[in-house]
Design an enzyme around this catalytic site. Structure first.
Site, PDB file in Angstrom:
ATOM      1  N   ASP A  28       0.857  -1.190   0.000  1.00  9.45           N
ATOM      2  CA  ASP A  28       0.000   0.000   0.000  1.00  9.45           C
ATOM      3  C   ASP A  28       0.889   1.234   0.000  1.00  9.45           C
ATOM      4  OD1 ASP A  28      -3.225   0.538   1.118  1.00  9.45           O
ATOM      5  OD2 ASP A  28      -1.789   2.195   1.015  1.00  9.45           O
TER       6      ASP A  28
ATOM      7  N   GLU B 181      -7.193   5.158  -6.433  1.00  2.00           N
ATOM      8  CA  GLU B 181      -7.816   6.395  -5.964  1.00  2.00           C
ATOM      9  C   GLU B 181      -9.303   6.159  -6.104  1.00  2.00           C
ATOM     10  OE1 GLU B 181      -6.586   9.083  -4.609  1.00  2.00           O
ATOM     11  OE2 GLU B 181      -4.498   8.445  -4.771  1.00  2.00           O
ATOM     12  N   SER B 182     -10.078   6.473  -5.042  1.00  2.16           N
ATOM     13  CA  SER B 182     -11.449   5.949  -5.023  1.00  2.16           C
ATOM     14  C   SER B 182     -12.558   6.980  -4.810  1.00  2.16           C
ATOM     15  CB  SER B 182     -11.555   4.888  -3.912  1.00  2.16           C
ATOM     16  OG  SER B 182     -11.497   5.517  -2.646  1.00  2.16           O
TER      17      SER B 182
ATOM     18  N   THR C 174      -2.651   6.109 -10.845  1.00  2.00           N
ATOM     19  CA  THR C 174      -2.774   4.851 -10.094  1.00  2.00           C
ATOM     20  C   THR C 174      -3.725   3.871 -10.770  1.00  2.00           C
ATOM     21  OG1 THR C 174      -2.100   5.635  -7.933  1.00  2.00           O
ATOM     22  CG2 THR C 174      -3.720   3.863  -7.958  1.00  2.00           C
TER      23      THR C 174
ATOM     24  N   THR D 286     -15.747  -1.461  -9.634  1.00  2.00           N
ATOM     25  CA  THR D 286     -16.944  -0.793  -9.137  1.00  2.00           C
ATOM     26  C   THR D 286     -18.099  -0.879 -10.136  1.00  2.00           C
ATOM     27  OG1 THR D 286     -17.805   1.428  -8.702  1.00  2.00           O
ATOM     28  CG2 THR D 286     -15.851   1.305 -10.026  1.00  2.00           C
ATOM     29  N   ASP D 287     -19.325  -0.734  -9.620  1.00  2.00           N
ATOM     30  CA  ASP D 287     -20.494  -0.692 -10.516  1.00  2.00           C
ATOM     31  C   ASP D 287     -20.556   0.622 -11.292  1.00  2.00           C
ATOM     32  OD1 ASP D 287     -21.190   0.991  -8.407  1.00  2.00           O
ATOM     33  OD2 ASP D 287     -23.130   0.059  -8.005  1.00  2.00           O
ATOM     34  N   GLU D 288     -19.752   1.612 -10.860  1.00  2.00           N
ATOM     35  CA  GLU D 288     -19.836   2.932 -11.505  1.00  2.00           C
ATOM     36  C   GLU D 288     -19.370   2.907 -12.960  1.00  2.00           C
ATOM     37  OE1 GLU D 288     -18.764   6.296  -9.144  1.00  2.00           O
ATOM     38  OE2 GLU D 288     -19.026   5.199  -7.275  1.00  2.00           O
TER      39      GLU D 288
ATOM     40  N   TYR E 221     -13.140   9.228 -12.085  1.00  2.00           N
ATOM     41  CA  TYR E 221     -12.920   8.020 -11.274  1.00  2.00           C
ATOM     42  C   TYR E 221     -13.404   6.782 -12.019  1.00  2.00           C
ATOM     43  CZ  TYR E 221     -14.099   4.354  -7.903  1.00  2.00           C
ATOM     44  OH  TYR E 221     -14.240   3.140  -7.278  1.00  2.00           O
TER      45      TYR E 221
ATOM     46  N   LYS F 113     -11.339   3.552 -13.602  1.00  2.00           N
ATOM     47  CA  LYS F 113     -11.586   2.153 -13.199  1.00  2.00           C
ATOM     48  C   LYS F 113     -11.976   1.323 -14.422  1.00  2.00           C
ATOM     49  CE  LYS F 113     -11.601   0.448  -9.654  1.00  2.00           C
ATOM     50  NZ  LYS F 113     -10.504  -0.205  -8.874  1.00  2.00           N
TER      51      LYS F 113
ATOM     52  N   ASN G  32     -21.874   0.304  -3.764  1.00  2.00           N
ATOM     53  CA  ASN G  32     -21.334   1.116  -2.653  1.00  2.00           C
ATOM     54  C   ASN G  32     -21.183   0.302  -1.384  1.00  2.00           C
ATOM     55  OD1 ASN G  32     -21.706   3.298  -4.391  1.00  2.00           O
ATOM     56  ND2 ASN G  32     -22.342   4.628  -2.713  1.00  2.00           N
ATOM     57  N   ASN G  33     -19.991   0.376  -0.806  1.00  2.00           N
ATOM     58  CA  ASN G  33     -19.736  -0.325   0.456  1.00  2.00           C
ATOM     59  C   ASN G  33     -19.899   0.632   1.628  1.00  2.00           C
ATOM     60  OD1 ASN G  33     -17.234  -2.892   0.020  1.00  2.00           O
ATOM     61  ND2 ASN G  33     -18.708  -2.175  -1.477  1.00  2.00           N
TER      62      ASN G  33
HETATM   63  N1  LIG Z   1     -15.712   2.038  -1.466  1.00  2.00           N
HETATM   64  C1  LIG Z   1     -16.632   1.508  -2.277  1.00  2.00           C
HETATM   65  O1  LIG Z   1     -17.827   1.666  -2.053  1.00  2.00           O
HETATM   66  C2  LIG Z   1     -16.205   0.675  -3.473  1.00  2.00           C
HETATM   67  C3  LIG Z   1     -17.184  -0.010  -4.185  1.00  2.00           C
HETATM   68  C4  LIG Z   1     -16.796  -0.825  -5.265  1.00  2.00           C
HETATM   69  C5  LIG Z   1     -15.465  -0.941  -5.593  1.00  2.00           C
HETATM   70  N2  LIG Z   1     -14.530  -0.244  -4.893  1.00  2.00           N
HETATM   71  C6  LIG Z   1     -13.124  -0.432  -5.284  1.00  2.00           C
HETATM   72  O2  LIG Z   1     -12.494  -1.130  -4.219  1.00  2.00           O
HETATM   73  C7  LIG Z   1     -11.139  -0.723  -4.082  1.00  2.00           C
HETATM   74  C8  LIG Z   1     -10.893  -0.245  -2.669  1.00  2.00           C
HETATM   75  O3  LIG Z   1     -11.776   0.837  -2.372  1.00  2.00           O
HETATM   76  P1  LIG Z   1     -11.721   1.582  -0.962  1.00  2.00           P
HETATM   77  O4  LIG Z   1     -13.028   2.238  -0.759  1.00  2.00           O
HETATM   78  O5  LIG Z   1     -11.189   0.684   0.065  1.00  2.00           O
HETATM   79  O6  LIG Z   1     -10.643   2.721  -1.290  1.00  2.00           O
HETATM   80  P2  LIG Z   1      -9.723   3.556  -0.300  1.00  2.00           P
HETATM   81  O7  LIG Z   1      -9.506   4.858  -0.993  1.00  2.00           O
HETATM   82  O8  LIG Z   1     -10.258   3.543   1.087  1.00  2.00           O
HETATM   83  O9  LIG Z   1      -8.353   2.716  -0.259  1.00  2.00           O
HETATM   84  C9  LIG Z   1      -7.470   2.654  -1.337  1.00  2.00           C
HETATM   85  C10 LIG Z   1      -6.130   2.171  -0.806  1.00  2.00           C
HETATM   86  O10 LIG Z   1      -5.235   2.067  -1.914  1.00  2.00           O
HETATM   87  C11 LIG Z   1      -3.997   2.670  -1.559  1.00  2.00           C
HETATM   88  N3  LIG Z   1      -3.366   3.163  -2.781  1.00  2.00           N
HETATM   89  C12 LIG Z   1      -3.736   4.218  -3.546  1.00  2.00           C
HETATM   90  N4  LIG Z   1      -2.903   4.358  -4.599  1.00  2.00           N
HETATM   91  C13 LIG Z   1      -1.990   3.345  -4.498  1.00  2.00           C
HETATM   92  C14 LIG Z   1      -0.892   2.947  -5.294  1.00  2.00           C
HETATM   93  N5  LIG Z   1      -0.547   3.614  -6.392  1.00  2.00           N
HETATM   94  N6  LIG Z   1      -0.180   1.867  -4.912  1.00  2.00           N
HETATM   95  C15 LIG Z   1      -0.506   1.167  -3.777  1.00  2.00           C
HETATM   96  N7  LIG Z   1      -1.537   1.532  -2.984  1.00  2.00           N
HETATM   97  C16 LIG Z   1      -2.272   2.595  -3.348  1.00  2.00           C
HETATM   98  C17 LIG Z   1      -4.363   3.775  -0.588  1.00  2.00           C
HETATM   99  O11 LIG Z   1      -3.253   4.143   0.241  1.00  2.00           O
HETATM  100  C18 LIG Z   1      -5.484   3.127   0.196  1.00  2.00           C
HETATM  101  O12 LIG Z   1      -4.985   2.390   1.295  1.00  2.00           O
HETATM  102  C19 LIG Z   1     -10.927   0.365  -5.139  1.00  2.00           C
HETATM  103  O13 LIG Z   1     -10.329  -0.225  -6.256  1.00  2.00           O
HETATM  104  C20 LIG Z   1     -12.324   0.845  -5.480  1.00  2.00           C
HETATM  105  O14 LIG Z   1     -12.403   1.308  -6.807  1.00  2.00           O
HETATM  106  C21 LIG Z   1     -14.864   0.561  -3.840  1.00  2.00           C
END
Ligand SMILES: NC(=O)c1ccc[n+]([C@@H]2O[C@H](COP(=O)([O-])OP(=O)(O)OC[C@H]3O[C@@H](n4cnc5c(N)ncnc54)[C@H](O)[C@@H]3O)[C@@H](O)[C@H]2O)c1
Length: 356
Positions: A32, A83-84, A99, A133-135, A159, A163, A188-189
């Site tokens: 990470d 990046e999320s 990223t 993601t579903d987005e 975003y 993705k 969405n989580n």
């Molecule tokens: N949060 C949601 O509702 C949701 C829903 C569907 C899918 N997702 C996907 O799930 C994954 C995780 O989402 P999240 O909500 O935990 O995101 P988050 O932003 O909380 O966490 C992302 C993590 O990735 C790390 N990171 C960022 N750039 C990096 C890089 N270049 N190298 C290594 N680490 C890096 C960050 O430090 C962080 O710990 C993402 O890919 C997101 O697209 C999220």
């Protein structure tokens, strides 16, 4: 046996790592970059656990990823790193391209190189699971059926576009090079360790601090909500039994308008930690200008995952959201730590002279 988890200090990744090591003795290498969204505090309970190896680094660092894969003889990669946050992608898309697109590409290249060097049995057993993601599917009208895996990609924000690009690369690496990939597209989580910039933790925190609960536009944007631990169980199931090259949608069958979500949060808080003046937290709801290009509705058809792999969410929205509020009430130290920026300065100090 070891798995490599990327982005495992973020919201979903840290929940995944904690759940994984609670259920299995298979070691986790956790790569990470520790952006603002990565928080090692989420993994504090693993500090003395030899099964968890934390490495601060970038998925875009080809040499580092290849070294980790080789040194730990990794048998699967689960890619959460991204990046999320949609709003951040609107203010500054660059990090998302770096990223989510370039980083994912370099990760795929490192995995391809490693995988090519495995023997046939190891090659067959190897998996790369890409968490998406579903987005990527765009926005639905009120009466449209939920997103199926066959839906066209129509991303609307930087975003979701970044993705979508990474999903396409993952698909291409399977079709072109035979890399054994799996992709999950989840709704969405919500749940523990959610960074307080997102709707649910933001509203819980603002409610408790007496601040406005900001609702974008009319608050009628509909999302499907899934408790984070159900997302983690879906990923474990797909990793274990998913068909190589396939995409699985993950969702909770819980379509809710944002305003309804916030009213639910207020009602639970009114019950568990009433305001001193006896009024409802709902009084703090404030309507603000909508996000540009805000998608109106997302809904997920998770039928394929249910039918083929027998996965079902354990939580309903009602049980999951109550657990979430209870978690935030019990973990105000965690929230204050994140908000105060203390953990950022701790990170600078802690990592000044360390290398992954
Ligand atoms: N949060 C949601 O509702 C949701 C829903 C569907 C899918 N997702 C996907 O799930 C994954 C995780 O989402 P999240 O909500 O935990 O995101 P988050 O932003 O909380 O966490 C992302 C993590 O990735 C790390 N990171 C960022 N750039 C990096 C890089 N270049 N190298 C290594 N680490 C890096 C960050 O430090 C962080 O710990 C993402 O890919 C997101 O697209 C999220």
């Amino acid at each position: 046996m070891t798995i490599l988890v990327t982005g495992g200090a973020g919201f979903i990744g840290s929940n995944f790592v904690l759940d994984w090591l609670a259920a299995s003795d298979e070691a986790v290498v956790n790569l990470d970059k520790l952006t603002y969204a990565g928080n090692p505090e989420n993994l504090a309970s693993l500090r003395d656990d030899a099964r968890h190896v934390f490495v601060k680094g970038d998925i875009g660092d080809y040499a580092l990823v290849l070294d980790l894969l080789t040194r730990h003889r990794v048998r699967a990669v689960v890619n959460f790193a991204a990046e999320s946050h949609v709003d951040r992608s609107i203010h500054g898309p660059e990090d998302f391209i770096q990223t989510n697109i370039l980083g994912s590409f370099r990760l795929l290249e490192a995995v391809r190189c490693y995988w090519n060097g495995l023997d046939d049995a190891e090659k067959n057993a190897f998996r790369l699971l890409h968490v998406s993601t579903d987005e990527v599917y765009g926005s639905l009208a009120k009466t449209d059926p939920p997103f199926a895996e066959s839906n066209q990609y129509q991303p609307n924000s930087p975003y979701s576009a970044s993705k979508a690009a990474s999903d396409h690369l993952v698909r291409a690496y399977h079709h072109t090079y035979g890399l054994p990939v799996l992709t999950t597209n989840c709704s969405n989580n919500y749940g523990p360790y959610h960074f307080p910039e997102k709707l649910i933790p933001l509203c819980i925190q603002n409610a408790l601090s007496g601040k406005p609960l900001p609702i974008y536009g009319d608050g009628q944007q509909i999302r499907d909500w899934l408790y984070v631990k159900d997302h983690c169980s879906a990923i474990r199931r797909v990793l274990e039994a998913g068909r190589v090259g396939e995409v699985y949608n993950v969702g909770g069958w819980n379509e809710k308008a944002n305003l309804e979500v916030v009213h639910t949060l207020c009602a639970i808080l009114d019950e568990l930690q009433p305001r001193a003046d006896g009024k409802s937290y709902a009084e703090q709801i404030t309507y603000v200008t909508d996000r540009p290009g805000h998608d109106r509705r997302y809904a997920i058809d998770a039928g394929k995952l249910e039918r083929e792999l027998g996965w079902k969410p354990a939580e309903s929205f009602e049980t999951g959201i109550r657990k979430t509020v209870q978690w935030y009430l019990r973990h105000q130290d965690w929230v204050n730590n994140v908000l105060s920026g203390d953990y950022q300065s701790w990170l600078d100090k802690n990592y000044a002279n360390r290398h992954g």
